[in-house]
Scaffold this active site. Structure first.
Site, PDB file in Angstrom:
ATOM      1  N   LYS A   1       0.841  -1.201   0.000  1.00 48.16           N
ATOM      2  CA  LYS A   1       0.000   0.000   0.000  1.00 48.16           C
ATOM      3  C   LYS A   1       0.879   1.257   0.000  1.00 48.16           C
ATOM      4  O   LYS A   1       0.646   2.191  -0.775  1.00 48.16           O
ATOM      5  CB  LYS A   1      -0.887   0.022   1.250  1.00 48.16           C
ATOM      6  CG  LYS A   1      -1.610   1.347   1.447  1.00 48.16           C
ATOM      7  CD  LYS A   1      -2.375   1.407   2.751  1.00 48.16           C
ATOM      8  CE  LYS A   1      -1.559   1.887   3.925  1.00 48.16           C
ATOM      9  NZ  LYS A   1      -1.347   3.350   3.971  1.00 48.16           N
TER      10      LYS A   1
ATOM     11  N   ARG B   1      -4.363  10.572   4.046  1.00 46.77           N
ATOM     12  CA  ARG B   1      -3.239  11.504   4.142  1.00 46.77           C
ATOM     13  C   ARG B   1      -2.254  11.324   2.979  1.00 46.77           C
ATOM     14  O   ARG B   1      -1.651  12.287   2.511  1.00 46.77           O
ATOM     15  CB  ARG B   1      -2.520  11.256   5.477  1.00 46.77           C
ATOM     16  CG  ARG B   1      -1.337  12.145   5.660  1.00 46.77           C
ATOM     17  CD  ARG B   1      -0.467  11.734   6.827  1.00 46.77           C
ATOM     18  NE  ARG B   1       0.910  12.087   6.532  1.00 46.77           N
ATOM     19  CZ  ARG B   1       1.433  13.279   6.773  1.00 46.77           C
ATOM     20  NH1 ARG B   1       0.712  14.211   7.337  1.00 46.77           N
ATOM     21  NH2 ARG B   1       2.676  13.543   6.451  1.00 46.77           N
TER      22      ARG B   1
ATOM     23  N   ASP C   1      -4.624   8.827   9.142  1.00 45.11           N
ATOM     24  CA  ASP C   1      -4.551   8.029  10.364  1.00 45.11           C
ATOM     25  C   ASP C   1      -4.516   8.900  11.607  1.00 45.11           C
ATOM     26  O   ASP C   1      -3.922   9.963  11.610  1.00 45.11           O
ATOM     27  CB  ASP C   1      -3.227   7.238  10.380  1.00 45.11           C
ATOM     28  CG  ASP C   1      -3.305   6.005   9.536  1.00 45.11           C
ATOM     29  OD1 ASP C   1      -4.380   5.745   8.987  1.00 45.11           O
ATOM     30  OD2 ASP C   1      -2.284   5.318   9.444  1.00 45.11           O
TER      31      ASP C   1
HETATM   32  C1  UD1 Z   1       4.926   6.663   5.859  1.00 46.51           C
HETATM   33  C2  UD1 Z   1       3.932   5.510   5.840  1.00 46.51           C
HETATM   34  C3  UD1 Z   1       3.564   5.100   7.255  1.00 46.51           C
HETATM   35  C4  UD1 Z   1       4.823   4.796   8.064  1.00 46.51           C
HETATM   36  C5  UD1 Z   1       5.796   5.968   7.983  1.00 46.51           C
HETATM   37  C6  UD1 Z   1       7.116   5.687   8.675  1.00 46.51           C
HETATM   38  C7  UD1 Z   1       2.687   5.917   3.799  1.00 46.51           C
HETATM   39  C8  UD1 Z   1       1.385   6.250   3.197  1.00 46.51           C
HETATM   40  N1  UD1 Z   1       2.735   5.929   5.143  1.00 46.51           N
HETATM   41  O1  UD1 Z   1       4.261   7.769   6.468  1.00 46.51           O
HETATM   42  O2  UD1 Z   1       2.744   3.930   7.210  1.00 46.51           O
HETATM   43  O3  UD1 Z   1       4.459   4.577   9.416  1.00 46.51           O
HETATM   44  O4  UD1 Z   1       6.082   6.291   6.600  1.00 46.51           O
HETATM   45  O5  UD1 Z   1       7.703   4.544   8.151  1.00 46.51           O
HETATM   46  O6  UD1 Z   1       3.654   5.609   3.119  1.00 46.51           O
HETATM   47  N2  UD1 Z   1       7.412  14.645   9.740  1.00 46.51           N
HETATM   48  C9  UD1 Z   1       7.551  15.976   9.989  1.00 46.51           C
HETATM   49  N3  UD1 Z   1       7.641  16.837   8.928  1.00 46.51           N
HETATM   50  C10 UD1 Z   1       7.593  16.419   7.637  1.00 46.51           C
HETATM   51  C11 UD1 Z   1       7.428  15.027   7.388  1.00 46.51           C
HETATM   52  C12 UD1 Z   1       7.349  14.164   8.464  1.00 46.51           C
HETATM   53  O7  UD1 Z   1       7.608  16.396  11.139  1.00 46.51           O
HETATM   54  O8  UD1 Z   1       7.683  17.249   6.717  1.00 46.51           O
HETATM   55  C13 UD1 Z   1       7.324  13.704  10.877  1.00 46.51           C
HETATM   56  C14 UD1 Z   1       5.948  13.098  10.990  1.00 46.51           C
HETATM   57  O9  UD1 Z   1       5.097  13.927  11.732  1.00 46.51           O
HETATM   58  C15 UD1 Z   1       6.229  11.789  11.678  1.00 46.51           C
HETATM   59  C16 UD1 Z   1       7.627  11.403  11.200  1.00 46.51           C
HETATM   60  O10 UD1 Z   1       8.186  12.598  10.676  1.00 46.51           O
HETATM   61  O11 UD1 Z   1       6.259  11.941  13.066  1.00 46.51           O
HETATM   62  C17 UD1 Z   1       7.650  10.307  10.155  1.00 46.51           C
HETATM   63  O12 UD1 Z   1       6.981  10.739   8.998  1.00 46.51           O
HETATM   64  P1  UD1 Z   1       7.250  10.150   7.548  1.00 46.51           P
HETATM   65  O13 UD1 Z   1       8.490   9.318   7.542  1.00 46.51           O
HETATM   66  O14 UD1 Z   1       7.153  11.276   6.596  1.00 46.51           O
HETATM   67  O15 UD1 Z   1       6.028   9.174   7.383  1.00 46.51           O
HETATM   68  P2  UD1 Z   1       4.851   9.248   6.315  1.00 46.51           P
HETATM   69  O16 UD1 Z   1       5.415   9.431   4.954  1.00 46.51           O
HETATM   70  O17 UD1 Z   1       3.824  10.175   6.810  1.00 46.51           O
END
Ligand code: UD1
Length: 429
Positions: free
Chosen positions: A29, A101, A125
């Site tokens: 996914k 998201r 989520d």
């Molecule tokens: C993706 C996955 C999710 C997984 C996560 C970590 C998808 C759809 N979802 O989520 O299932 O749990 O990777 O492996 O692929 N953050 C910031 N600023 C930003 C970007 C991120 O503060 O600009 C923080 C987020 O709030 C979070 C952390 O970084 O606490 C991890 O985020 P990220 O690695 O970006 O995860 P997602 O891409 O949202």
């Protein structure tokens, strides 16, 4: 395909079965949604294989249609064909983005293709505040003007994006993907430092390279992209879902079962499988997947979630379920999403002994959980509750099961085939 409606929302489990048999995993996914968005980068027909039949794929298909694409999904072949017009629309509406998201992943391709993108700020989520600051800062460094108005993120780059050196504060999966998709058609070279290294990042890089992108350092923390003028559509097979595969692995260990997981890559689950061995399971790795067998009550295992290749946060709830019935106590540390422990209150309803303090959870194993109604708060929490229900005495009903359906295609059917007593019931049943 599943359609846009939310399917039946509760599942009833009678505990006590040992999972036994073979199960095949489809595409991830967390990769396929980004691959679908990446299709926007090239005019013409992109074809993706191993596309799971889940609601999030329907939502992404609908989003692409609103952007002017023709999208055909063939569930029997697990294939999606996306025909992208010469000039896609550039607005992703709130009604779709709020449901998923991951819709934010159209931001990079749209600003690259159209010179502008209006993307509603996402919901998704319930697993903590998930900022977009790194996506925004990276696009700004590439010359985009980014503002937020009336709940929309508006990115403008009328003269195109330019290559730039970008250092991420944290190896964010989403930010790495946004910036990769923005960089492939930017003028000049972009270097993304402290980039995420997840298998899903490698997957999208492979697809982009097949489309004509020039990318170095794939799978490392430093990704270098030479921008090109035009990308071509391609045909690509989605990487297999390591989180679904890992969920089955935990299911086998927790129920003292014997499960062979096919179309899976054990290398993508190295730490998780190693933890299961520490817990007492046998893991045999083959060319197309692995087999997990367990013949005793698991031993508790400590977990620390980290970006890949660290232990995946998306398997944390499943391992908490394992620890809940294990011999001994374990400390689980969550470093990615602060609210991911919310689901332990639900697990406590089954008799689990979990104490949380900030981003740590102390799980004291109990010999037997007892079935109860519980509520899934997100995809992986739901999977953890299902696993716990399998080893709880009596009946467990997991409400809000639509969260689980978002990430696990055919989960209930697969559980039944592996011998579990599981059935969908009406949401108020
Ligand atoms: C993706 C996955 C999710 C997984 C996560 C970590 C998808 C759809 N979802 O989520 O299932 O749990 O990777 O492996 O692929 N953050 C910031 N600023 C930003 C970007 C991120 O503060 O600009 C923080 C987020 O709030 C979070 C952390 O970084 O606490 C991890 O985020 P990220 O690695 O970006 O995860 P997602 O891409 O949202």
């Amino acid at each position: 395909m599943s359609g846009m409606e939310v399917p039946d929302s509760a599942v009833r489990i009678v505990g006590g079965a040992r999972l036994h048999g073979s199960v095949r995993v489809t595409g991830a996914k967390n990769s396929v949604l980004k691959l679908m968005a990446a299709a926007l980068l090239a005019q013409g027909r992109t074809v993706l294989h191993e596309v799971p039949d889940i609601l999030d794929v329907s939502i992404m298909a609908e989003l692409l249609r609103r952007l002017g694409c023709v999208v055909n999904y063939d569930a029997s072949m697990a294939t999606v064909a996306i025909d992208v017009p010469a000039r896609p629309e550039h607005r992703a509406d709130y009604d779709l983005v709020r449901r998923m998201r991951a819709s934010i992943c159209v931001l990079g391709p749209l600003v690259s293709r159209c010179g502008e993108a209006d993307v509603a700020l996402p919901g998704g989520d319930n697993i903590g505040s998930r900022g977009l600051d790194m996506h925004v800062a990276g696009l700004q460094r590439m010359g985009a003007t980014v503002t937020s108005e009336h709940g929309y993120l508006i990115a403008l780059a009328p003269d195109g994006l330019r290559g730039s050196n970008i250092w991420l504060d944290f190896p964010s999966v989403g930010a790495t993907e946004t910036l990769l998709m923005a960089a492939v058609r930017a003028r000049g070279t972009t270097v993304i430092d402290n980039a995420a290294r997840e298998p899903e990042i490698v997957d999208i890089c492979r697809m982009l390279v097949a489309m004509g992108a020039v990318i170095d350092g794939v799978g490392t923390s430093t990704i270098e992209v030479q921008g090109v003028d035009v990308l071509n559509p391609t045909e690509h097979t989605t990487v297999s879902d390591r989180i679904v595969a890992g969920t089955w692995a935990v299911g086998a260990a927790l129920t003292q079962g014997d499960v062979t997981v096919t179309n899976a890559d054990a290398e993508h689950l190295e730490i998780a499988l190693d933890k299961l061995v520490t817990a007492g399971a046998h893991v045999d790795i083959g060319s197309d997947g692995f087999r997990v067998t367990m013949d005793r009550r698991p031993t508790a295992v400590d977990i620390v979630t980290l970006p890949y290749p660290g232990f995946p946060t998306d398997l944390q709830p499943q391992f908490i379920a394992l620890n809940a019935i294990a011999e001994g106590s374990a400390l689980v540390t969550e470093n990615l999403f602060e609210a991911r422990f919310r689901f332990v209150h639900e697990l406590a309803r089954l008799g689990a002994d979990v104490q949380t303090e900030g981003h740590h959870a102390l799980v004291r194993g109990t010999a037997l959980l007892s079935g109860a109604p519980v509520e899934a708060t997100d995809i992986r929490a739901g999977a953890g509750l299902v696993l716990a229900g399998l080893v709880a005495g009596g009946t467990t009903t997991v409400h809000e099961f639509h969260h689980v359906d978002r990430g696990y295609a055919g989960f209930v059917t697969d559980l039944q085939r592996l011998g579990a007593q599981v059935m969908r019931i009406p949401a108020d049943g």
